[in-house]
Design a protein around this motif. Structure first.
Motif, short mmCIF file in Angstrom:
data_model
loop_
_atom_site.label_atom_id
_atom_site.label_comp_id
_atom_site.label_asym_id
_atom_site.label_seq_id
_atom_site.Cartn_x
_atom_site.Cartn_y
_atom_site.Cartn_z
N GLN A 45 0.83 -1.20 0.00
CA GLN A 45 0.00 0.00 0.00
C GLN A 45 0.87 1.26 0.00
O GLN A 45 0.57 2.24 -0.69
CB GLN A 45 -0.92 -0.01 1.22
CG GLN A 45 -1.98 -1.11 1.16
CD GLN A 45 -2.75 -1.24 2.46
OE1 GLN A 45 -2.19 -1.14 3.55
NE2 GLN A 45 -4.06 -1.48 2.36
N SER A 46 1.96 1.21 0.77
CA SER A 46 2.87 2.36 0.82
C SER A 46 3.55 2.56 -0.53
O SER A 46 3.75 3.70 -0.97
CB SER A 46 3.92 2.16 1.92
OG SER A 46 3.30 2.10 3.19
N LEU A 47 3.94 1.46 -1.17
CA LEU A 47 4.55 1.55 -2.50
C LEU A 47 3.60 2.23 -3.49
O LEU A 47 3.98 3.17 -4.21
CB LEU A 47 4.90 0.16 -3.01
CG LEU A 47 6.26 -0.42 -2.66
CD1 LEU A 47 6.32 -1.90 -3.03
CD2 LEU A 47 7.38 0.34 -3.35
N TYR A 48 2.36 1.77 -3.49
CA TYR A 48 1.40 2.29 -4.47
C TYR A 48 1.11 3.77 -4.23
O TYR A 48 1.26 4.60 -5.12
CB TYR A 48 0.11 1.48 -4.38
CG TYR A 48 -0.93 1.90 -5.41
CD1 TYR A 48 -0.93 1.33 -6.67
CD2 TYR A 48 -1.90 2.85 -5.10
CE1 TYR A 48 -1.89 1.72 -7.63
CE2 TYR A 48 -2.84 3.24 -6.04
CZ TYR A 48 -2.83 2.68 -7.30
OH TYR A 48 -3.76 3.07 -8.24
N ALA A 49 0.70 4.09 -3.01
CA ALA A 49 0.31 5.48 -2.73
C ALA A 49 1.52 6.41 -2.66
O ALA A 49 1.45 7.57 -3.08
CB ALA A 49 -0.46 5.53 -1.41
N GLY A 50 2.63 5.91 -2.13
CA GLY A 50 3.81 6.76 -1.98
C GLY A 50 4.45 7.13 -3.30
O GLY A 50 4.77 8.29 -3.55
N ILE A 51 4.65 6.13 -4.17
CA ILE A 51 5.30 6.38 -5.46
C ILE A 51 4.45 7.29 -6.33
O ILE A 51 4.97 8.13 -7.08
CB ILE A 51 5.59 5.04 -6.17
CG1 ILE A 51 6.71 4.29 -5.44
CG2 ILE A 51 5.93 5.26 -7.63
CD1 ILE A 51 8.05 5.00 -5.43
N ARG A 52 3.13 7.16 -6.25
CA ARG A 52 2.25 7.98 -7.09
C ARG A 52 2.02 9.38 -6.52
O ARG A 52 1.40 10.21 -7.19
CB ARG A 52 0.90 7.27 -7.26
CG ARG A 52 1.01 6.00 -8.09
CD ARG A 52 -0.28 5.22 -8.18
NE ARG A 52 -0.11 4.04 -9.03
CZ ARG A 52 -0.25 4.04 -10.35
NH1 ARG A 52 -0.59 5.15 -10.98
NH2 ARG A 52 -0.05 2.93 -11.05
N ASN A 53 2.53 9.61 -5.31
CA ASN A 53 2.28 10.92 -4.66
C ASN A 53 3.55 11.43 -3.99
O ASN A 53 3.53 11.82 -2.82
CB ASN A 53 1.15 10.79 -3.64
CG ASN A 53 -0.18 10.42 -4.26
OD1 ASN A 53 -0.89 11.29 -4.77
ND2 ASN A 53 -0.51 9.13 -4.24
N GLU A 82 2.85 -0.81 -12.32
CA GLU A 82 3.59 -0.03 -11.34
C GLU A 82 5.01 0.25 -11.83
O GLU A 82 5.53 1.36 -11.69
CB GLU A 82 3.64 -0.77 -9.99
CG GLU A 82 2.27 -1.14 -9.44
CD GLU A 82 1.30 0.03 -9.44
OE1 GLU A 82 1.69 1.14 -9.02
OE2 GLU A 82 0.15 -0.16 -9.88
N TYR A 83 5.64 -0.77 -12.41
CA TYR A 83 6.99 -0.59 -12.95
C TYR A 83 6.98 0.39 -14.12
O TYR A 83 7.89 1.21 -14.29
CB TYR A 83 7.58 -1.92 -13.38
CG TYR A 83 7.88 -2.87 -12.22
CD1 TYR A 83 8.46 -2.41 -11.04
CD2 TYR A 83 7.57 -4.22 -12.32
CE1 TYR A 83 8.72 -3.27 -9.99
CE2 TYR A 83 7.83 -5.10 -11.27
CZ TYR A 83 8.41 -4.61 -10.10
OH TYR A 83 8.67 -5.46 -9.06
N THR A 84 5.93 0.31 -14.94
CA THR A 84 5.82 1.25 -16.06
C THR A 84 5.71 2.68 -15.56
O THR A 84 6.39 3.60 -16.07
CB THR A 84 4.60 0.90 -16.94
OG1 THR A 84 4.77 -0.41 -17.46
CG2 THR A 84 4.44 1.89 -18.07
N PHE A 85 4.87 2.87 -14.55
CA PHE A 85 4.71 4.21 -13.98
C PHE A 85 6.03 4.71 -13.41
O PHE A 85 6.42 5.87 -13.63
CB PHE A 85 3.64 4.18 -12.87
CG PHE A 85 3.44 5.51 -12.20
CD1 PHE A 85 2.56 6.44 -12.71
CD2 PHE A 85 4.17 5.86 -11.05
CE1 PHE A 85 2.39 7.68 -12.09
CE2 PHE A 85 4.01 7.08 -10.43
CZ PHE A 85 3.11 8.00 -10.95
N MET A 86 6.75 3.86 -12.70
CA MET A 86 8.01 4.27 -12.08
C MET A 86 9.06 4.59 -13.14
O MET A 86 9.82 5.56 -13.00
CB MET A 86 8.52 3.17 -11.14
CG MET A 86 7.64 2.96 -9.93
SD MET A 86 8.29 1.71 -8.79
CE MET A 86 9.66 2.61 -8.05
N LYS A 87 9.10 3.80 -14.22
CA LYS A 87 10.08 4.06 -15.27
C LYS A 87 9.82 5.41 -15.93
O LYS A 87 10.76 6.18 -16.21
CB LYS A 87 10.03 2.94 -16.30
CG LYS A 87 11.08 3.06 -17.40
CD LYS A 87 11.02 1.86 -18.33
CE LYS A 87 12.10 1.97 -19.41
NZ LYS A 87 12.07 0.78 -20.33
#
Length: 628
Positions: free
Chosen positions: A521-529, A554-559
């Motif tokens: 949950q922290s990965l999802y919300a934290g990386i996107r915000n 998620e990896y696509t978004f991070m890249k």
């Protein structure tokens, strides 16, 4: 406390007959002495034991042996007969010749053990005895008896109240005593940091520090807290826990063993070999004697259930229990890892919480928990430092359309410095747990209190929210539930906290972290915000390698946003519980993806698997990174 050669081996407890008078050996002598006490302003009495073959032409070391709150100078003589124990030991050449002084530790004019022995004036008299002992009794003994007048020839030990006195006076006067013993020490025992303000000095000066108690003694907590502090500070000592309660059976054995060790060369390497039988777990409910933790971290469980047909203990591994004729079921487990563990009783196939243990919400239900002593757990030990609060707050969530609850830690200064605003750490529990996890199992408040007191962490608020926002549970975990969690965090929890608490509201002053499911949950919300959170902690977690439909986006978004993520996050802190952590492989695969994308992170590994001891340590280390 250097190791010397030709020292004694580990002693065995007393064998039957150790306290029975033997007629075919030499005997010492018990006498009554009177001395003038300037401290009390009266003539006081004590008993003195002189050994077999006593001669005024020799000089002897001295043991000062103290009684309990309900006794006087005759309590040891009447209840323990130390003269018999010591005579028998002399006959087998097991102890050094010594004089033993048994004083009245109640230093007041009427020092009789009558009336209300717990009266405040009588209790205070036990503390006053320190001055009487040092300024009146010891000088009298050294003037009138042939004794060696140095600290290495003086020992002090006692039972119960006298055990507390012995630890207080001995450790408080290292220039006077080198040998110190507490048998079943009572609540008058000072807090460990007061007893031993200078651990290095104690290591150098104390020849032997002995702490013993009965495993079923309700006062064992006072011995254990001293022991735990000594372990934390690497101070050599003997911690001996034997079967028994608060009585002379235990105290006589304490004298039997302690007397054989004093006034001789000392081998500290033997100290850790003394057994600790079944000390009740610190996680037991009040006065519960079981479960008990053994020295090697095996656990003894004992439960009365005469009508049950089958009982087991489920600690991840299930242990079959056996029933005795009294209806008690018992089992001893394998050695259990240090720290906190969930467990259940399985009664005729039904898993239930143990009524002798504190209960915790974990495993998706209320379960029992057990704390296994941990030498490195000083960072979450209760200390004499300023303490903050954990507050329970109700709020209405427009995301779930329901009333929900969160826990929030406020630092010690929150209600004092009322104009100050604080940064905030939002922290998430794992699957099968809720907002109570970090507050109880995680010991968040104690960890932060100690870090803040040591100036290792900035004062902060810690919000422990309930991450269970989807009715589908873990089985239905996916993009939809992650998005709902993000909405709950951004649109319900953060606005509520920032409206009702004095918080800093910039992204530089917010952190987000979680363990296991909460880590995802922290990965999802934290990386996107990353505009909202400058610090991101992921404990024992990682995108599922076998669920590309969840992880690939998620990896696509991070890249695509790697530069923004690296620029916005001051710390992307990822921790695992070693190779035995069930999330280890997923995490390693994820970190490989991060390396390919050029995502910056800090990796920390702490052995212990997928357990609360690991996550407590993660919080301890991650909190020191934040808001600096």
């Amino acid at each position: 406390m250097a190791i010397v050669t030709n020292a004694q081996n580990t002693l065995s407890p007393a064998s039957p007959g150790f306290d029975i008078v033997r007629g075919n050996i030499a005997h010492g002598r018990i006498d009554t002495i009177s001395y003038s006490s300037k401290t009390v302003g009266t003539i006081r009495r004590a008993l003195i034991y002189t050994p077999p073959g006593y001669s005024k032409r020799k000089k002897y070391p001295v043991l000062y042996l103290l009684h309990g709150i309900g006794g006087d100078e005759r309590e040891w003589l009447n209840g323990g007969h130390p003269e018999v124990i010591l005579d028998n030991l002399y006959a087998t050449n097991k102890i050094e010749p010594m004089i033993v002084v048994m004083p009245n530790g109640r230093a007041m004019k009427d020092d009789r053990a009558v009336g209300n022995i717990f009266d405040s004036a009588k209790v205070q008299a036990f503390a006053t005895f320190e001055k009487d002992l040092l300024n009146d009794l010891i000088p009298y003994i050294e003037k009138n008896f042939p004794v060696v007048k140095d600290r290495e020839s003086r020992a002090i030990a006692g039972l119960s109240m006298g055990g507390g006195q012995s630890l207080n006076f001995g450790l408080g006067n290292l220039d006077k005593f080198a040998w110190i013993g507490g048998f079943s020490s009572a609540p008058n025992t000072k807090m460990p940091a007061q007893l031993i303000p200078n651990p290095e000095e104690t290591k150098k000066k104390v020849k032997l520090l002995w702490i013993s108690c009965g495993a079923s003694d309700n006062l064992i907590m006072f011995s254990k807290r001293t022991h735990d502090y000594l372990v934390k500070n690497n101070i050599p000592h003997i911690y001996y826990i034997e079967p028994g309660v608060h009585d002379f059976k235990v105290w006589k054995n304490g004298l039997y063993m302690f007397s054989q060790l004093i006034f001789k060369p000392v081998d500290t390497s033997t100290f850790s070999k003394y057994p600790v039988v079944g000390a009740p777990a610190s996680s037991n409910v009040r006065s519960a004697q079981y479960p008990q933790v053994l020295a090697d971290h095996r656990v003894v469980f004992r439960v009365k259930a005469p009508d049950a047909q089958r009982m087991q203990i489920d600690l991840g591994k299930k242990y079959d229990m056996t029933k005795d004729t009294g209806g008690y079921w018992q089992v001893t487990t394998d050695s259990i890892g240090e720290g906190f563990h969930y467990y259940s009783l399985v009664v005729d196939g039904v898993a239930v919480a143990d009524p002798s243990s504190e209960s915790f919400y974990g495993m998706g239900r209320m379960a029992s928990g057990i704390e296994i002593p941990f030498a490195g757990g000083g960072y979450y030990a209760m200390r004499n430092v300023p303490h903050g609060d954990i507050r329970i707050k109700k709020y209405f969530s427009t995301v779930t359309n329901s009333w929900r609850q969160l826990y929030i830690y406020t630092p010690p200064t929150y209600d004092v410095n009322i104009n100050d605003k604080y940064p905030v750490l939002y922290i998430l529990h794992g699957g099968g747990e809720d907002e109570r996890g970090w507050a109880t199992q995680g010991k968040t408040d104690i960890i932060l209190d100690n870090l803040i007191a040591d100036k290792k962490a900035s004062p902060m608020l810690v919000v422990m929210m309930d991450g269970n926002v989807s009715s589908e549970g873990l089985a239905g975990f996916g993009e939809q539930s992650l998005k709902k969690f993000e909405d709950e965090l951004k649109n319900a929890v953060i606005p509520f906290v920032e409206k009702n608490y004095r918080t800093k509201t910039d992204g530089n002053d917010r952190a987000l972290a979680g363990l296991s499911l909460g880590g995802l949950q922290s990965l999802y919300a934290g990386i996107r915000n990353t505009n909202m959170f400058s610090y991101l902690g992921v404990f024992s977690s990682g995108w599922f390698a076998n669920q590309p439909t969840l992880s690939d986006p998620e990896y696509t978004f991070m890249k695509e946003n790697a530069t923004t993520i690296n620029n916005n996050l001051k710390s992307f802190w990822i921790a695992m519980g070693g190779k035995e952590d069930i999330a280890y492989n997923n995490c390693k695969i994820m970190l490989g993806k991060f390396d390919e994308m050029g995502i910056k992170y800090t990796y920390n590994e702490y052995p212990g698997g997928h357990t609360w001891p690991v996550w407590r340590n993660n919080l301890y280390n991650f909190a020191q990174v934040l808001f600096k």
